[in-house]
Design an enzyme around this catalytic site. Structure first.
Site, short mmCIF file in Angstrom:
data_model
loop_
_atom_site.label_atom_id
_atom_site.label_comp_id
_atom_site.label_asym_id
_atom_site.label_seq_id
_atom_site.Cartn_x
_atom_site.Cartn_y
_atom_site.Cartn_z
N LEU A 28 -0.41 -6.86 10.09
CA LEU A 28 0.48 -6.38 9.03
C LEU A 28 1.11 -7.57 8.30
CD1 LEU A 28 1.94 -4.09 7.51
CD2 LEU A 28 3.71 -4.22 9.27
N HIS A 29 1.52 -8.57 9.05
CA HIS A 29 2.11 -9.78 8.46
C HIS A 29 1.15 -10.41 7.46
CE1 HIS A 29 3.71 -13.82 8.07
NE2 HIS A 29 2.69 -14.32 8.74
#
Length: 186
Positions: A28-29
């Site tokens: 996600l980062h």
């Protein structure tokens, strides 16, 4: 932040849930970095359950931004290990919580190495200034994640602040965390 989606890691015989949720946050980062997103936040609604931080990652934002987030196949090889809900509106009756990164200076050895670099001291000189007694144990749960900028793995300590009656606006970092902004809590 009027919409959300849940990403739940599925049990896997080869990996612990904490490893999977850490890998999910790392992915996600990287996706948030690629989107230059500072308007998407996360929470871990099961953070008080086992395993530490739970098995569910809730992603908060606007409908359009969350749909944009989910357009690409950013989950990659984790696709079969993650159950993603559709983007949904936030329920009417919610409270709000800040979800933030906590950084601790817990390792005497790391603090000594830093002092040696900054002050040009020997190990013994740094040891005199930084005794073993500075180390402390931390109870805040954490995930092991990989930074997209440095490629290094590190412990990302995540703290859910106290519930609040009103939302606090603000920006989120590329891990979906913020010191000031809140996310809906339900």
């Amino acid at each position: 932040m009027d919409h959300y989606l849940d990403l739940r890691v599925m049990p896997d015989p080869e990996f612990k849930e904490t490893t999977l949720i850490g890998a999910l946050v790392s992915k996600l980062h990287r996706r948030l970095v690629s989107l230059s997103a500072d308007d998407i936040g996360i929470s871990l609604p099961d953070h008080e359950q086992e395993p530490p931080l739970g098995r569910r990652l809730r992603v908060h934002g606007t409908r359009g931004r969350l749909n944009e987030l989910m357009q690409d196949e950013w989950l990659g090889g984790m696709q079969s290990l993650v159950d993603a809900t559709p983007v949904q509106p936030v329920p009417d009756q919610v409270t709000y919580r800040p979800v933030r990164r906590r950084q601790y200076k817990t390792s005497a050895e790391r603090l000594r190495r830093r002092r040696m670099r900054r002050h040009g001291e020997s190990y013994e000189e740094a040891r005199q200034h930084i005794p073993d007694a500075v180390e402390r144990r931390v109870n805040t749960p954490f995930l092991s994640v990989q930074s997209s900028s440095t490629g290094q793995r590190f412990s990302l300590f995540i703290e859910h602040g106290p519930p609040q009656q009103h939302a606090s606006p603000g920006r989120f970092n590329t891990y979906g965390l913020s010191q000031d902004a809140t996310v809906p809590w339900f």
